[in-house]
Enzyme design. Sequence first.
Site, PDB file in Angstrom:
ATOM      1  N   ALA A  22       0.722  -1.138   0.160  1.00 43.22           N
ATOM      2  CA  ALA A  22      -0.018   0.158   0.148  1.00 43.22           C
ATOM      3  C   ALA A  22       0.725   1.390   0.047  1.00 43.22           C
ATOM      4  CB  ALA A  22      -1.002  -0.089   1.324  1.00 43.22           C
ATOM      5  N   THR A  26       0.597   5.651  -1.783  1.00 38.47           N
ATOM      6  CA  THR A  26       0.228   6.865  -0.625  1.00 38.47           C
ATOM      7  C   THR A  26       0.626   8.012  -1.436  1.00 38.47           C
ATOM      8  OG1 THR A  26       2.237   6.607   0.569  1.00 38.47           O
ATOM      9  CG2 THR A  26       0.413   5.514   1.426  1.00 38.47           C
ATOM     10  N   GLN A  99       0.137  -6.308  -3.605  1.00 41.06           N
ATOM     11  CA  GLN A  99      -0.761  -6.549  -2.759  1.00 41.06           C
ATOM     12  C   GLN A  99      -2.021  -5.522  -2.749  1.00 41.06           C
ATOM     13  OE1 GLN A  99       0.986  -7.662   1.386  1.00 41.06           O
ATOM     14  NE2 GLN A  99       2.588  -6.544   0.250  1.00 41.06           N
ATOM     15  N   ASP A 102      -5.673  -1.405  -6.442  1.00 42.93           N
ATOM     16  CA  ASP A 102      -5.921  -0.258  -6.911  1.00 42.93           C
ATOM     17  C   ASP A 102      -5.738  -0.242  -8.393  1.00 42.93           C
ATOM     18  OD1 ASP A 102      -3.219   0.141  -7.175  1.00 42.93           O
ATOM     19  OD2 ASP A 102      -3.398   1.440  -5.251  1.00 42.93           O
ATOM     20  N   HIS A 117      -3.815  -9.656  -3.937  1.00 46.04           N
ATOM     21  CA  HIS A 117      -5.054  -9.429  -2.943  1.00 46.04           C
ATOM     22  C   HIS A 117      -6.186  -9.015  -3.707  1.00 46.04           C
ATOM     23  CE1 HIS A 117      -2.392  -9.048   0.760  1.00 46.04           C
ATOM     24  NE2 HIS A 117      -2.569 -10.424   0.467  1.00 46.04           N
ATOM     25  N   CYS A 128     -22.949 -16.611  -5.739  1.00 49.73           N
ATOM     26  CA  CYS A 128     -23.344 -17.388  -6.751  1.00 49.73           C
ATOM     27  C   CYS A 128     -21.829 -17.237  -7.836  1.00 49.73           C
ATOM     28  CB  CYS A 128     -24.401 -17.347  -7.841  1.00 49.73           C
ATOM     29  SG  CYS A 128     -24.486 -16.036  -8.642  1.00 49.73           S
ATOM     30  N   CYS A 146     -28.884 -14.531  -8.542  1.00 50.24           N
ATOM     31  CA  CYS A 146     -29.343 -15.112  -7.370  1.00 50.24           C
ATOM     32  C   CYS A 146     -29.890 -14.370  -6.054  1.00 50.24           C
ATOM     33  CB  CYS A 146     -28.190 -16.196  -6.712  1.00 50.24           C
ATOM     34  SG  CYS A 146     -26.805 -15.291  -5.948  1.00 50.24           S
ATOM     35  N   SER A 185       4.495  -3.204   4.853  1.00 48.02           N
ATOM     36  CA  SER A 185       4.861  -3.537   6.092  1.00 48.02           C
ATOM     37  C   SER A 185       5.460  -4.854   6.360  1.00 48.02           C
ATOM     38  CB  SER A 185       3.897  -3.083   7.070  1.00 48.02           C
ATOM     39  OG  SER A 185       2.914  -4.052   6.929  1.00 48.02           O
ATOM     40  N   ASN A 206      11.303   1.294   1.903  1.00 55.17           N
ATOM     41  CA  ASN A 206       9.921   1.828   2.726  1.00 55.17           C
ATOM     42  C   ASN A 206      10.247   2.907   3.699  1.00 55.17           C
ATOM     43  OD1 ASN A 206       7.559   0.168   3.040  1.00 55.17           O
ATOM     44  ND2 ASN A 206       7.989   0.259   5.114  1.00 55.17           N
TER      45      ASN A 206
HETATM   46  P1  OAD Z   1       0.969  -1.564   5.160  1.00 53.56           P
HETATM   47  O1  OAD Z   1      -0.166  -0.338   5.469  1.00 53.56           O
HETATM   48  O2  OAD Z   1       0.785  -2.697   6.238  1.00 53.56           O
HETATM   49  O3  OAD Z   1       2.134  -0.987   4.939  1.00 53.56           O
HETATM   50  C1  OAD Z   1       2.472   0.018   4.026  1.00 53.56           C
HETATM   51  C2  OAD Z   1       3.852   0.461   4.143  1.00 53.56           C
HETATM   52  O4  OAD Z   1       4.416   1.503   3.459  1.00 53.56           O
HETATM   53  C3  OAD Z   1       4.197   0.869   5.736  1.00 53.56           C
HETATM   54  O5  OAD Z   1       5.279   0.379   6.367  1.00 53.56           O
HETATM   55  C4  OAD Z   1       4.460   2.391   5.526  1.00 53.56           C
HETATM   56  O6  OAD Z   1       5.340   3.108   6.407  1.00 53.56           O
HETATM   57  C5  OAD Z   1       5.233   2.480   3.963  1.00 53.56           C
HETATM   58  N1  OAD Z   1       4.814   3.516   3.303  1.00 53.56           N
HETATM   59  C6  OAD Z   1       3.883   4.187   3.210  1.00 53.56           C
HETATM   60  N2  OAD Z   1       3.897   5.383   2.188  1.00 53.56           N
HETATM   61  C7  OAD Z   1       4.867   5.349   1.837  1.00 53.56           C
HETATM   62  C8  OAD Z   1       5.853   5.933   0.900  1.00 53.56           C
HETATM   63  N3  OAD Z   1       5.436   6.863   0.264  1.00 53.56           N
HETATM   64  N4  OAD Z   1       7.197   5.665   0.625  1.00 53.56           N
HETATM   65  C9  OAD Z   1       7.856   4.515   1.244  1.00 53.56           C
HETATM   66  N5  OAD Z   1       6.954   3.834   2.086  1.00 53.56           N
HETATM   67  C10 OAD Z   1       5.842   4.244   2.680  1.00 53.56           C
HETATM   68  O7  OAD Z   1       0.282  -2.094   3.738  1.00 53.56           O
HETATM   69  P2  OAD Z   1       0.668  -3.498   3.078  1.00 53.56           P
HETATM   70  O8  OAD Z   1       1.756  -4.160   3.586  1.00 53.56           O
HETATM   71  O9  OAD Z   1       0.174  -3.531   1.600  1.00 53.56           O
HETATM   72  O10 OAD Z   1      -4.747  -6.934   2.723  1.00 53.56           O
HETATM   73  O11 OAD Z   1      -0.539  -4.187   3.838  1.00 53.56           O
HETATM   74  C11 OAD Z   1      -0.722  -5.692   3.136  1.00 53.56           C
HETATM   75  C12 OAD Z   1      -2.198  -5.981   3.375  1.00 53.56           C
HETATM   76  O12 OAD Z   1      -2.925  -5.848   4.706  1.00 53.56           O
HETATM   77  C13 OAD Z   1      -2.998  -5.229   2.507  1.00 53.56           C
HETATM   78  O13 OAD Z   1      -2.979  -5.728   1.115  1.00 53.56           O
HETATM   79  C14 OAD Z   1      -4.314  -5.248   3.143  1.00 53.56           C
HETATM   80  C15 OAD Z   1      -4.133  -5.003   4.578  1.00 53.56           C
HETATM   81  O14 OAD Z   1      -4.883  -5.509   5.440  1.00 53.56           O
HETATM   82  C16 OAD Z   1      -6.231  -6.953   3.122  1.00 53.56           C
HETATM   83  O15 OAD Z   1      -7.188  -6.389   3.083  1.00 53.56           O
HETATM   84  C17 OAD Z   1      -6.376  -8.618   2.764  1.00 53.56           C
END
Ligand code: OAD
Length: 233
Positions: A22, A26, A99, A102, A117, A128, A146, A185, A206
Amino acid sequence: MTIERLREWVQSSNNTVILTGAGMSTESGIPDFRSASGWWNNIDPRTVATTDALTQNYSLFYEFYKIRIENLEKAAPHEGHKILADWEKRGKVLLVATQNVDGFHQLAGSQKVEELHGSIRSIRCHRCQQAASMDNFLNKVSCSHCGGKLRPNVVLFGEGLPQASWHKTMEAMKAAELVLVIGTSLEVYPVNQLPMMTRGKTVYINLDISQHATQFDITIEGKIKEVLQQLQV
Ligand code: OAD
């Protein structure tokens, strides 16, 4: 300097695999999940991102995804997404596994994308599995087939990952010369296992690298767009 070493690695690898989370989006204005301004700081994921939420509290489930879908209409991929797409065009990147739901990698021009994801941009019936329109979901209409509840094609907690995408990604990881893990993360299983499946060089980009600093060959703490711009060759 670390960034120069990484630029050389990117330049010399013709089999780079990218894994994004994610944090990749951002800087396009889409909140992540676990940062201070992330979704899970304001909402308990169990109430909106599980199959229980869908079946037992559809109104809240629906509102959560409606807001996220509407957010997408105002946002677009940024320069970082475009740099990754450019690397693919030049034969350097063999796969972007994400993951993110979008669709921004594809909008930026990446073609070899595995959405681990799922995607928030398409809709199906939870009962269905029949495909349905986005308008029907946004208008809270039931399945025309359905009468079941409509939902985005995302993976909810408790559901399995799309098997074909998962296997393709694992194979790509195993064969990769270089793996760049960007903006995640690494909290969520099983995707957080992927960086350990490669014998190639591993890099973590990150904002906060503290949890995984020792797990990678290179870690770069910084904003994704800036870091990718510095790497662009
Ligand atoms: P997280 O929100 O857990 O992690 C995003 C990471 O990106 C964090 O460690 C932030 O510090 C870092 N971050 C944010 N903006 C940044 C930027 N501009 N530059 C560098 N780093 C940045 O998101 P995911 O790891 O994607 O799943 O989360 C995994 C899954 O958890 C998602 O796919 C979703 C969520 O629950 C489901 O809903 C099934």
